[in-house]
Design a protein around this motif. Structure first.
Motif, PDB file in Angstrom:
ATOM      1  N   ILE A   1     -26.369 -18.018  -0.210  1.00 25.50           N
ATOM      2  CA  ILE A   1     -26.151 -16.836   0.639  1.00 25.50           C
ATOM      3  C   ILE A   1     -27.300 -16.786   1.627  1.00 25.50           C
ATOM      4  CG2 ILE A   1     -26.103 -14.306   0.679  1.00 25.50           C
ATOM      5  CD1 ILE A   1     -25.085 -14.820  -2.400  1.00 25.50           C
ATOM      6  N   PHE A   2     -26.993 -16.748   2.905  1.00 23.59           N
ATOM      7  CA  PHE A   2     -28.060 -16.725   3.914  1.00 23.59           C
ATOM      8  C   PHE A   2     -28.641 -15.319   4.013  1.00 23.59           C
ATOM      9  CE2 PHE A   2     -30.340 -16.779   7.799  1.00 23.59           C
ATOM     10  CZ  PHE A   2     -30.773 -18.082   7.935  1.00 23.59           C
ATOM     11  N   ASN A   3     -29.979 -15.267   4.047  1.00 23.97           N
ATOM     12  CA  ASN A   3     -30.681 -14.000   4.216  1.00 23.97           C
ATOM     13  C   ASN A   3     -32.063 -14.323   4.745  1.00 23.97           C
ATOM     14  OD1 ASN A   3     -31.725 -11.274   3.817  1.00 23.97           O
ATOM     15  ND2 ASN A   3     -30.162 -10.996   2.232  1.00 23.97           N
ATOM     16  N   LEU A   4     -32.850 -13.292   4.955  1.00 21.94           N
ATOM     17  CA  LEU A   4     -34.253 -13.501   5.307  1.00 21.94           C
ATOM     18  C   LEU A   4     -35.048 -13.577   4.011  1.00 21.94           C
ATOM     19  CD1 LEU A   4     -34.452 -10.846   8.151  1.00 21.94           C
ATOM     20  CD2 LEU A   4     -33.683 -13.232   8.257  1.00 21.94           C
ATOM     21  N   GLY A   5     -36.295 -14.030   4.127  1.00 25.36           N
ATOM     22  CA  GLY A   5     -37.152 -14.067   2.948  1.00 25.36           C
ATOM     23  C   GLY A   5     -37.666 -12.690   2.563  1.00 25.36           C
ATOM     24  N   HIS A   6     -37.569 -11.717   3.510  1.00 22.55           N
ATOM     25  CA  HIS A   6     -37.908 -10.319   3.219  1.00 22.55           C
ATOM     26  C   HIS A   6     -37.177  -9.482   4.261  1.00 22.55           C
ATOM     27  CE1 HIS A   6     -41.332  -7.701   1.313  1.00 22.55           C
ATOM     28  NE2 HIS A   6     -40.146  -7.171   1.168  1.00 22.55           N
ATOM     29  N   GLY A   7     -37.458  -8.178   4.354  1.00 22.38           N
ATOM     30  CA  GLY A   7     -36.663  -7.312   5.216  1.00 22.38           C
ATOM     31  C   GLY A   7     -36.877  -7.531   6.710  1.00 22.38           C
ATOM     32  N   ILE A   8     -35.875  -7.138   7.495  1.00 19.87           N
ATOM     33  CA  ILE A   8     -35.970  -7.166   8.965  1.00 19.87           C
ATOM     34  C   ILE A   8     -37.129  -6.273   9.408  1.00 19.87           C
ATOM     35  CG2 ILE A   8     -34.801  -6.500  11.114  1.00 19.87           C
ATOM     36  CD1 ILE A   8     -32.154  -7.144   9.865  1.00 19.87           C
ATOM     37  N   LEU A   9     -37.936  -6.771  10.353  1.00 18.85           N
ATOM     38  CA  LEU A   9     -39.076  -5.989  10.860  1.00 18.85           C
ATOM     39  C   LEU A   9     -38.596  -4.965  11.891  1.00 18.85           C
ATOM     40  CD1 LEU A   9     -41.476  -9.033  11.264  1.00 18.85           C
ATOM     41  CD2 LEU A   9     -41.589  -7.256   9.499  1.00 18.85           C
TER      42      LEU A   9
END
Ligand code: CP3
Length: 343
Positions: free
Chosen positions: A312-320
């Motif tokens: 599942i594609f995601n960022l390594g942490h939340g959107i800034l």
């Protein structure tokens, strides 16, 4: 009706393209969220089902994501346990009376989420009514990360108080984390009953522990949460800075393990084992631009995953907060147009 690709990927089934969603996909980088925040505080949005529903849907309307995530905050269950807090502008969360002693731990209570957090469950039912086939992710914090806020009273860089209690009074530490595991299990089961399709457990700061401390002080408690939800809903286990404890995180549970950008996703997946899915792992800073570099790194992540079902594609942490919304839109479209197909 066809199963949504996000749910297929969690089961490691082949998908028509790589599913994508973003941690903090609702929030300050969106003008419509900032407009609402002019009128309401973060806690008001969390407490009013109509507002929480609206904010949950904001990114779904504008970005081609494969799942919505409930809009709430990790700290919401602390208040009914006996730990009231507020969000201070520019500083983040602040607890009124952080946990300082064994006596403070023993004053905390397990509560009924269907009463104390009924507004969250109402929001979930409303959101489900609006989403149609798009899956909804519910969430809660893992004991270590929640305990760190309970003890530090807010964000911390070195977790000095947290670790002092952990090492100095292990019995009190384990009582605190066992209570948090009960609270979080009750809360996630209530979210599932209200309609969430998947749950994510955030252990955002657990990378502060080494492997042996993780096994002793965190794993047994986190494991109880995953055991409580097993068979009820699929689960995602997320942490950051976890490159030295990935095997331990996996052993604690989760159908999918979230990884951050500090470790190549194929290296992480090999260590976790291909009997689990993985989620990640673009550095959120890359979304600030330049977009050429962002897209290059998406190619790198997708190359490393090499079409294996279960990503599942995601960022390594939340959107800034300073992220241009156009970059998020472009990123989701790019993942869909270049992602894994049908292997
Ligand atoms: O991902 C989503 O879109 C769902 C919403 C969500 C929020 N918080 C809303 C929020 C989720 C999943 C969280 C989880 C959360 N909250 C975590 C774990 C995830 C992570 O980032 O590691 C943690 C540690 C918290 C605690 C928290 N909440 C902090 C430390 C802060 C202040 C820091 C900051 O970014 O301002 C918050 C505030 C918060 N929670 C905001 C949002 C959108 C900023 C809100 C605002 O001021 O309007």
């Amino acid at each position: 009706m066809d199963t949504p690709r996000f749910l297929k990927a969690i089961r490691r089934e082949p998908v028509d393209t790589t599913p994508v969603w973003f941690m903090r996909q609702a929030g300050r980088y969106m003008a419509e969220y900032r407009a609402l925040r002019q009128r309401y505080s973060l806690l008001e949005i969390c407490r009013q089902p109509d507002l929480a529903t609206e904010v949950t849907l904001q990114p779904v309307r504008r970005i081609d994501v494969d799942a919505a995530i409930l809009f709430s905050d990790l700290l919401v269950p602390l208040e009914p346990m006996g730990l009231p807090f507020d969000f201070i502008k520019g500083e983040g969360p602040q607890l009124e009376h952080p946990v300082q002693s064994a006596a403070d731990v023993d004053a905390l209570v397990r509560f009924e989420p269907r009463d104390a957090l009924a507004h969250v469950l109402t929001a979930i039912r409303q959101i489900k009514g609006e989403l149609g086939a798009l899956p909804l992710i519910g969430f809660a914090g893992a004991p270590f990360t929640l305990a760190s806020y309970a003890i530090e009273g807010g964000h911390s860089n070195n977790f000095a108080r947290t670790k002092s209690l952990m090492y100095g009074d292990p019995a009190a530490w384990h009582r605190l984390c066992a209570l948090l595991a009960d609270v979080v299990s009750d809360y996630l089961l209530a979210q599932i009953e209200a309609g969430v399709d998947v749950v994510q457990v955030f252990d955002s700061w657990v990378g502060a522990l080494n492997a042996s401390d993780y096994r002793e002080f965190a794993l047994p408690h986190t494991q109880r949460i995953f055991e409580a939800v097993r068979g009820r809903a699929p689960s995602i286990h997320f942490g950051t800075g976890t490159g030295s404890i990935l095997e331990e995180l996996r052993d604690a549970g989760g159908d999918v393990v979230g990884v951050d950008w500090r470790i190549p996703i194929d290296v992480a997946w090999t260590r976790i084992g291909f009997d689990r899915g993985v989620q990640g792992n673009l550095d959120p800073t890359l979304l600030l631009g330049p977009v050429e570099r962002m897209l290059q790194q998406v190619d790198d992540v997708l190359d490393r995953v090499d079409g294996r079902p279960g990503h599942i594609f995601n960022l390594g942490h939340g959107i800034l907060p300073s992220t241009p919304v156009e970059h998020v839109q472009m990123l989701a479209q790019y993942v869909h147009s270049t992602g894994a197909r049908g292997q």
